[in-house]
Design a protein around this motif. Structure first.
Motif, PDB file in Angstrom:
ATOM      1  N   GLY A 165       0.941  -1.391  -0.040  1.00 19.32           N
ATOM      2  CA  GLY A 165      -0.055  -0.025   0.194  1.00 19.32           C
ATOM      3  C   GLY A 165       0.812   1.331   0.134  1.00 19.32           C
ATOM      4  N   ASP A 166       2.153   1.259  -0.185  1.00 20.69           N
ATOM      5  CA  ASP A 166       2.969   2.381  -0.330  1.00 20.69           C
ATOM      6  C   ASP A 166       3.267   2.936  -1.412  1.00 20.69           C
ATOM      7  N   VAL A 167       2.866   2.491  -2.394  1.00 17.75           N
ATOM      8  CA  VAL A 167       2.946   2.847  -4.027  1.00 17.75           C
ATOM      9  C   VAL A 167       1.440   3.251  -4.517  1.00 17.75           C
ATOM     10  N   LEU A 168       0.978   4.104  -4.899  1.00 20.27           N
ATOM     11  CA  LEU A 168      -0.129   4.240  -5.912  1.00 20.27           C
ATOM     12  C   LEU A 168      -0.065   4.496  -7.226  1.00 20.27           C
ATOM     13  N   TYR A 169      -0.801   3.665  -8.032  1.00 17.30           N
ATOM     14  CA  TYR A 169      -0.678   3.569  -9.503  1.00 17.30           C
ATOM     15  C   TYR A 169      -2.043   4.289  -9.865  1.00 17.30           C
ATOM     16  N   PHE A 170      -1.827   5.158 -11.165  1.00 21.60           N
ATOM     17  CA  PHE A 170      -3.311   5.480 -12.083  1.00 21.60           C
ATOM     18  C   PHE A 170      -2.707   5.796 -13.206  1.00 21.60           C
ATOM     19  N   THR A 171      -3.583   6.036 -14.330  1.00 20.89           N
ATOM     20  CA  THR A 171      -3.043   5.964 -15.504  1.00 20.89           C
ATOM     21  C   THR A 171      -4.282   7.111 -16.404  1.00 20.89           C
ATOM     22  N   ASP A 172      -3.269   7.738 -17.221  1.00 17.31           N
ATOM     23  CA  ASP A 172      -4.232   8.615 -18.097  1.00 17.31           C
ATOM     24  C   ASP A 172      -4.173   7.912 -19.273  1.00 17.31           C
ATOM     25  N   THR A 173      -5.397   7.263 -19.582  1.00 19.87           N
ATOM     26  CA  THR A 173      -5.367   6.375 -20.763  1.00 19.87           C
ATOM     27  C   THR A 173      -4.857   7.066 -22.180  1.00 19.87           C
ATOM     28  N   PRO A 174      -5.381   8.372 -22.414  1.00 22.20           N
ATOM     29  CA  PRO A 174      -4.903   8.892 -23.815  1.00 22.20           C
ATOM     30  C   PRO A 174      -3.598   9.237 -23.825  1.00 22.20           C
ATOM     31  N   ALA A 175      -2.940   9.521 -22.664  1.00 21.61           N
ATOM     32  CA  ALA A 175      -1.606  10.155 -22.375  1.00 21.61           C
ATOM     33  C   ALA A 175      -0.570   8.643 -22.456  1.00 21.61           C
ATOM     34  N   ARG A 176      -1.062   7.627 -22.668  1.00 24.24           N
ATOM     35  CA  ARG A 176      -0.263   6.396 -22.491  1.00 24.24           C
ATOM     36  C   ARG A 176       0.632   6.342 -21.545  1.00 24.24           C
ATOM     37  N   ALA A 177       0.213   6.648 -20.203  1.00 28.77           N
ATOM     38  CA  ALA A 177       1.173   6.755 -19.252  1.00 28.77           C
ATOM     39  C   ALA A 177       0.466   6.231 -17.825  1.00 28.77           C
ATOM     40  N   VAL A 178       1.345   5.448 -17.270  1.00 31.69           N
ATOM     41  CA  VAL A 178       1.263   4.983 -15.928  1.00 31.69           C
ATOM     42  C   VAL A 178       1.869   5.948 -14.878  1.00 31.69           C
ATOM     43  N   HIS A 179       1.024   6.577 -13.998  1.00 29.36           N
ATOM     44  CA  HIS A 179       1.954   7.050 -13.192  1.00 29.36           C
ATOM     45  C   HIS A 179       1.968   6.481 -11.708  1.00 29.36           C
ATOM     46  N   ALA A 180       3.110   6.793 -10.905  1.00 25.93           N
ATOM     47  CA  ALA A 180       3.162   6.092  -9.775  1.00 25.93           C
ATOM     48  C   ALA A 180       3.567   7.481  -8.686  1.00 25.93           C
ATOM     49  N   ALA A 181       2.811   7.112  -7.335  1.00 28.37           N
ATOM     50  CA  ALA A 181       3.315   8.171  -6.595  1.00 28.37           C
ATOM     51  C   ALA A 181       3.675   7.260  -5.101  1.00 28.37           C
ATOM     52  N   ASP A 182       4.421   7.695  -4.524  1.00 22.68           N
ATOM     53  CA  ASP A 182       4.839   7.300  -3.078  1.00 22.68           C
ATOM     54  C   ASP A 182       3.630   7.756  -2.303  1.00 22.68           C
ATOM     55  N   TYR A 183       3.292   6.761  -1.268  1.00 22.38           N
ATOM     56  CA  TYR A 183       1.993   6.762  -0.812  1.00 22.38           C
ATOM     57  C   TYR A 183       1.986   6.502   0.891  1.00 22.38           C
ATOM     58  N   ASP A 184       1.810   7.070   1.720  1.00 25.07           N
ATOM     59  CA  ASP A 184       1.808   6.974   3.007  1.00 25.07           C
ATOM     60  C   ASP A 184       0.627   6.046   3.458  1.00 25.07           C
ATOM     61  N   PRO A 185       0.445   4.971   3.905  1.00 30.97           N
ATOM     62  CA  PRO A 185      -0.753   4.140   4.246  1.00 30.97           C
ATOM     63  C   PRO A 185      -1.199   4.834   5.452  1.00 30.97           C
ATOM     64  N   ALA A 186      -0.651   5.290   6.628  1.00 30.61           N
ATOM     65  CA  ALA A 186      -1.237   5.697   7.636  1.00 30.61           C
ATOM     66  C   ALA A 186      -1.916   6.831   7.604  1.00 30.61           C
ATOM     67  N   SER A 187      -1.284   8.086   6.846  1.00 31.67           N
ATOM     68  CA  SER A 187      -2.229   9.223   6.683  1.00 31.67           C
ATOM     69  C   SER A 187      -2.823   9.378   5.302  1.00 31.67           C
ATOM     70  N   GLY A 188      -2.529   8.495   4.365  1.00 36.38           N
ATOM     71  CA  GLY A 188      -3.323   8.751   3.002  1.00 36.38           C
ATOM     72  C   GLY A 188      -2.706   9.775   2.272  1.00 36.38           C
ATOM     73  N   ARG A 189      -1.456  10.341   2.654  1.00 39.31           N
ATOM     74  CA  ARG A 189      -0.755  11.415   1.797  1.00 39.31           C
ATOM     75  C   ARG A 189      -0.237  10.823   0.693  1.00 39.31           C
ATOM     76  N   ALA A 190      -0.015  11.348  -0.504  1.00 37.92           N
ATOM     77  CA  ALA A 190       0.664  11.020  -1.590  1.00 37.92           C
ATOM     78  C   ALA A 190       1.611  11.784  -1.975  1.00 37.92           C
ATOM     79  N   GLY A 191       2.954  11.319  -2.651  1.00 35.68           N
ATOM     80  CA  GLY A 191       3.801  12.281  -3.149  1.00 35.68           C
ATOM     81  C   GLY A 191       3.592  12.808  -4.258  1.00 35.68           C
ATOM     82  N   VAL A 192       4.459  13.435  -5.173  1.00 36.45           N
ATOM     83  CA  VAL A 192       4.244  13.961  -6.424  1.00 36.45           C
ATOM     84  C   VAL A 192       4.249  12.803  -7.312  1.00 36.45           C
ATOM     85  N   PRO A 193       3.244  12.741  -8.077  1.00 32.47           N
ATOM     86  CA  PRO A 193       3.160  11.591  -9.377  1.00 32.47           C
ATOM     87  C   PRO A 193       4.354  11.426 -10.296  1.00 32.47           C
TER      88      PRO A 193
END
Length: 310
Positions: A165-193
């Motif tokens: 649970g410490d890495v968040l993934y999401f995509t922007d389909t037309p941009a053909r990109a999967v983004h990843a962000a560091d993720y703090d499971p305790a607080s729910g705060r995410a780093g810069v994608p």
């Protein structure tokens, strides 16, 4: 044909649905009831099936609006993203309660794909109805707290998390990109994608995605009719033929969490995705891929945030 290609790989695809969805999306395995849920986004319909023992279909329920995704919630309910709002739906009674409406939402935007983090917070990516960069990545907690973690998304998809649970993934389909962000499971705060996977070389974007127990990301490579498996570092590990030409989303499930369920599109209603396959829009089970998934968390709403629909 994809069936022949799957057979040469020692894999088997089973069609589970009796009728196609226009926009099949958001397969979701509930281990407590042994139920696979999925939606027809365009029709605003919830579908369910208990696949063990020959399969028992659950009568479809019309929720209305444009459905983006679903997630598990407490008390055997489902969390539903619909247009600009999130609601709690009880399949046993067919009743829906509003939970949160996004403030000041642009009518040209709607909520699309989403999943819970490992602690049960709901993350949902929006999209411009015409593909404009109007989407954001929303995080909603059971208390009703709402955060925006990313903006400027054209068609947000593929929300999922690493096993820890410490890495968040999401995509922007037309941009053909999967983004990843560091993720703090305790607080729910995410780093810069950061741009994690570029699928431009595959000539496709990614629609839905999920992560297996080993941390590999499985993705629907929608415009080339394939399923891709990517290592945690972003390397492409394998490409599998999908059962149909427009696979839309994936989820692991079944008693051993070893079946990969695949939804697909018949006609998205926008003209961007229209299947040419006779079984487009159906739900499939893919067996023998050699990976297992992880059970999803459940969303727990605070009592004061459950409001009865007018």
């Amino acid at each position: 044909m994809s069936d022949a290609r799957l057979a040469t790989l020692g894999l088997a695809a089973r069609r589970l649905s009796s009728a196609p969805a226009a926009l099949g999306e958001s397969p979701l395995w509930d281990p407590a009831s042994g139920t696979l849920w999925w939606i027809d986004g365009v029709a605003g319909v919830l579908h369910g099936l208990r696949p063990e023992g020959g399969g028992t279909a659950i009568p479809p329920q019309t929720l209305g609006g444009h459905l983006g995704c679903i997630a598990l919630a407490t008390d055997n309910r489902l969390l539903v993203a619909r247009d600009h709002a999130v609601a709690l739906h009880d399949p046993a009674t067919g009743t829906t309660q509003p939970f949160l409406t996004l403030p000041g939402a642009d009518p040209a935007m709607r909520l699309n794909d989403g999943k819970l983090d490992r602690q049960g917070r709901f993350l949902c990516a929006g999209m411009g109805r015409g593909g404009q960069p109007l989407g954001a990545l929303h995080q909603i907690e059971g208390s009703g707290r709402h955060r925006v973690l990313a903006e400027g998304i054209r068609i947000g998809n593929g929300v999922c998390f690493s096993p820890a649970g410490d890495v968040l993934y999401f995509t922007d389909t037309p941009a053909r990109a999967v983004h990843a962000a560091d993720y703090d499971p305790a607080s729910g705060r995410a780093g810069v994608p950061r741009r994690h996977i570029d699928t431009g070389g595959l000539q496709t974007g990614i629609d839905g995605a999920t992560v297996d127990a080993a941390g590999n990301l499985w993705a629907a490579l929608i415009t080339i009719g394939e399923i891709g498996c990517f290592a945690p570092d972003g390397r492409l590990l394998q490409r599998l033929p999908a059962p149909v030409d427009l696979p839309s989303s994936l989820a692991f499930g079944g008693a051993a969490m070893a079946t990969l369920f695949v939804t697909s599109i018949r006609d998205s209603g926008t003209g961007r995705a229209v299947s040419r396959h006779p079984e487009g829009g159906h739900l499939f089970a893919l067996d023998g891929i050699g990976a297992t998934g992880l059970p999803e968390a459940r969303f727990t709403p605070r009592p004061h945030f459950q409001r009865t629909a007018p």
